[in-house]
Design a protein around this motif. Structure first.
Motif, PDB file in Angstrom:
ATOM      1  N   HIS A  38       0.971  -1.328   0.187  1.00  0.00           N
ATOM      2  CA  HIS A  38       0.168  -0.175  -0.105  1.00  0.00           C
ATOM      3  C   HIS A  38       0.896   1.076  -0.056  1.00  0.00           C
ATOM      4  O   HIS A  38       1.152   1.139   0.778  1.00  0.00           O
ATOM      5  CB  HIS A  38      -1.331  -0.123   1.171  1.00  0.00           C
ATOM      6  N   THR A  39       0.721   1.483  -0.946  1.00  0.00           N
ATOM      7  CA  THR A  39       1.805   2.809  -0.949  1.00  0.00           C
ATOM      8  C   THR A  39       1.067   4.614  -1.698  1.00  0.00           C
ATOM      9  O   THR A  39       0.106   4.181  -1.861  1.00  0.00           O
ATOM     10  CB  THR A  39       2.721   3.120  -1.954  1.00  0.00           C
ATOM     11  N   VAL A 164       2.627  -4.372   3.109  1.00  0.00           N
ATOM     12  CA  VAL A 164       3.720  -3.623   3.327  1.00  0.00           C
ATOM     13  C   VAL A 164       3.385  -2.106   3.482  1.00  0.00           C
ATOM     14  O   VAL A 164       2.677  -2.082   1.797  1.00  0.00           O
ATOM     15  CB  VAL A 164       5.440  -3.330   2.526  1.00  0.00           C
ATOM     16  N   THR A 165       3.347  -1.125   4.534  1.00  0.00           N
ATOM     17  CA  THR A 165       3.025   0.145   3.569  1.00  0.00           C
ATOM     18  C   THR A 165       3.769   1.226   3.504  1.00  0.00           C
ATOM     19  O   THR A 165       5.168   1.514   4.605  1.00  0.00           O
ATOM     20  CB  THR A 165       1.758   0.311   5.472  1.00  0.00           C
ATOM     21  N   GLY A 166       3.296   2.395   3.479  1.00  0.00           N
ATOM     22  CA  GLY A 166       4.158   3.090   3.107  1.00  0.00           C
ATOM     23  C   GLY A 166       4.339   3.848   2.362  1.00  0.00           C
ATOM     24  O   GLY A 166       4.536   3.620   1.028  1.00  0.00           O
ATOM     25  N   ARG A 167       4.216   5.670   2.326  1.00  0.00           N
ATOM     26  CA  ARG A 167       4.737   5.634   0.323  1.00  0.00           C
ATOM     27  C   ARG A 167       5.981   6.083  -0.338  1.00  0.00           C
ATOM     28  O   ARG A 167       6.471   5.599   0.443  1.00  0.00           O
ATOM     29  CB  ARG A 167       4.225   8.136   0.765  1.00  0.00           C
ATOM     30  N   ASN A 168       6.290   6.235  -1.717  1.00  0.00           N
ATOM     31  CA  ASN A 168       7.523   6.362  -2.218  1.00  0.00           C
ATOM     32  C   ASN A 168       7.665   4.683  -2.169  1.00  0.00           C
ATOM     33  O   ASN A 168       8.958   4.014  -1.414  1.00  0.00           O
ATOM     34  CB  ASN A 168       8.396   7.072  -1.637  1.00  0.00           C
ATOM     35  N   ALA A 169       6.809   3.794  -2.398  1.00  0.00           N
ATOM     36  CA  ALA A 169       7.940   1.949  -2.785  1.00  0.00           C
ATOM     37  C   ALA A 169       9.130   1.784  -3.806  1.00  0.00           C
ATOM     38  O   ALA A 169       8.402   2.927  -4.074  1.00  0.00           O
ATOM     39  CB  ALA A 169       6.969   0.908  -2.571  1.00  0.00           C
ATOM     40  N   ARG A 170       9.972   1.583  -2.858  1.00  0.00           N
ATOM     41  CA  ARG A 170      10.838   1.584  -3.501  1.00  0.00           C
ATOM     42  C   ARG A 170      10.787   0.586  -4.775  1.00  0.00           C
ATOM     43  O   ARG A 170       9.631  -0.532  -5.309  1.00  0.00           O
ATOM     44  CB  ARG A 170      12.051   0.728  -3.527  1.00  0.00           C
ATOM     45  N   PRO A 171      10.780   0.827  -6.396  1.00  0.00           N
ATOM     46  CA  PRO A 171      10.884  -0.467  -7.504  1.00  0.00           C
ATOM     47  C   PRO A 171      10.602  -1.530  -7.660  1.00  0.00           C
ATOM     48  O   PRO A 171      10.239  -2.783  -8.021  1.00  0.00           O
ATOM     49  CB  PRO A 171      12.040   0.252  -8.660  1.00  0.00           C
ATOM     50  N   ALA A 172      11.983  -1.982  -6.890  1.00  0.00           N
ATOM     51  CA  ALA A 172      11.938  -3.445  -7.098  1.00  0.00           C
ATOM     52  C   ALA A 172      11.001  -3.794  -5.737  1.00  0.00           C
ATOM     53  O   ALA A 172      10.541  -5.311  -5.470  1.00  0.00           O
ATOM     54  CB  ALA A 172      13.302  -3.844  -5.470  1.00  0.00           C
ATOM     55  N   MET A 173      10.565  -3.465  -4.695  1.00  0.00           N
ATOM     56  CA  MET A 173       9.588  -3.902  -3.175  1.00  0.00           C
ATOM     57  C   MET A 173       7.832  -3.791  -4.064  1.00  0.00           C
ATOM     58  O   MET A 173       7.242  -5.009  -4.411  1.00  0.00           O
ATOM     59  CB  MET A 173       9.215  -2.902  -2.734  1.00  0.00           C
TER      60      MET A 173
END
Length: 202
Positions: A38-39, A164-173
């Motif tokens: 969730h991003t 997994v939460t939080g803004r700006n999820a990395r591309p690999a995630m």
């Protein structure tokens, strides 16, 4: 009861739609633990994760929550979920957002301690769901090595779900995830001078 031509057309249209939907559902046979992310900049990422936790608990599952970064908050969702007793484990290991702590070394140490807890939960077959709240923030600031994080998540028991939460999820995630939801902010009361309130923000 006599149907009007419009009602007949509607029934026929919905019958066709149901047949398509039924075929689509029947074609799905895989059951596995999912990695959900969730991003996005919008509100509701953690809230959505805790909604999934409620579903898991209602089916008798056990959940583990690991809070990165904002773990110092005394939140309503923690109070509510802990009423499920030993079905819930909650580890709040942050000390606030990075702009509050202003201590990179301490933030890294806290995130590493949190990841130790997460790694332990990810090895447990009795845990149905692991929520890694604000992990994306820790990864964004390179407080944890993303390759190690993804490897630990991939090695979990096959039926365990991870959120997994939080803004700006990395591309690999995002690439590793089975489900990615991006929350988009359209309006926010904070910009209109409304402060954080119990039951809404925490």
């Amino acid at each position: 009861m006599t149907l009007t031509p419009e009602e007949i057309r509607h029934r026929e249209k919905m019958a066709k739609r149901k047949a398509v939907q039924d075929r689509e559902v029947e074609s799905k046979s895989i059951e596995k633990g999912l990695l959900a992310v969730h991003t996005g900049a919008g509100k509701g990422k953690s809230t959505a994760a805790f909604g999934m936790a409620l579903r898991t608990l209602a089916h008798g599952g056990r959940i583990v929550v690991i809070q990165f970064i904002k773990g110092a908050w005394n939140t309503g969702e923690r109070k509510a979920l802990e009423r499920f007793g030993d079905q819930v484990e909650w580890h709040a290991l942050g000390e606030g957002f990075t702009w509050n702590t202003q201590d990179r070394a301490k933030d890294i140490a806290n995130c590493r301690a949190a990841w130790d807890q997460a790694r332990a939960a990810l090895k447990r077959s009795d845990v149905s769901m692991v929520i890694l709240d604000e992990l994306n923030i820790a990864l964004r600031y390179d407080y944890l090595p993303i390759d190690d994080v993804l490897a630990d998540i991939a090695a979990r028991p096959p039926m365990q779900h991870v959120v997994v939460t939080g803004r700006n999820a990395r591309p690999a995630m995002i690439e590793a995830a089975d489900l990615v939801t991006e929350m988009t902010q359209v309006a926010h009361h904070f910009k209109k001078g409304v402060k954080a309130q119990a039951g809404i923000e925490f």
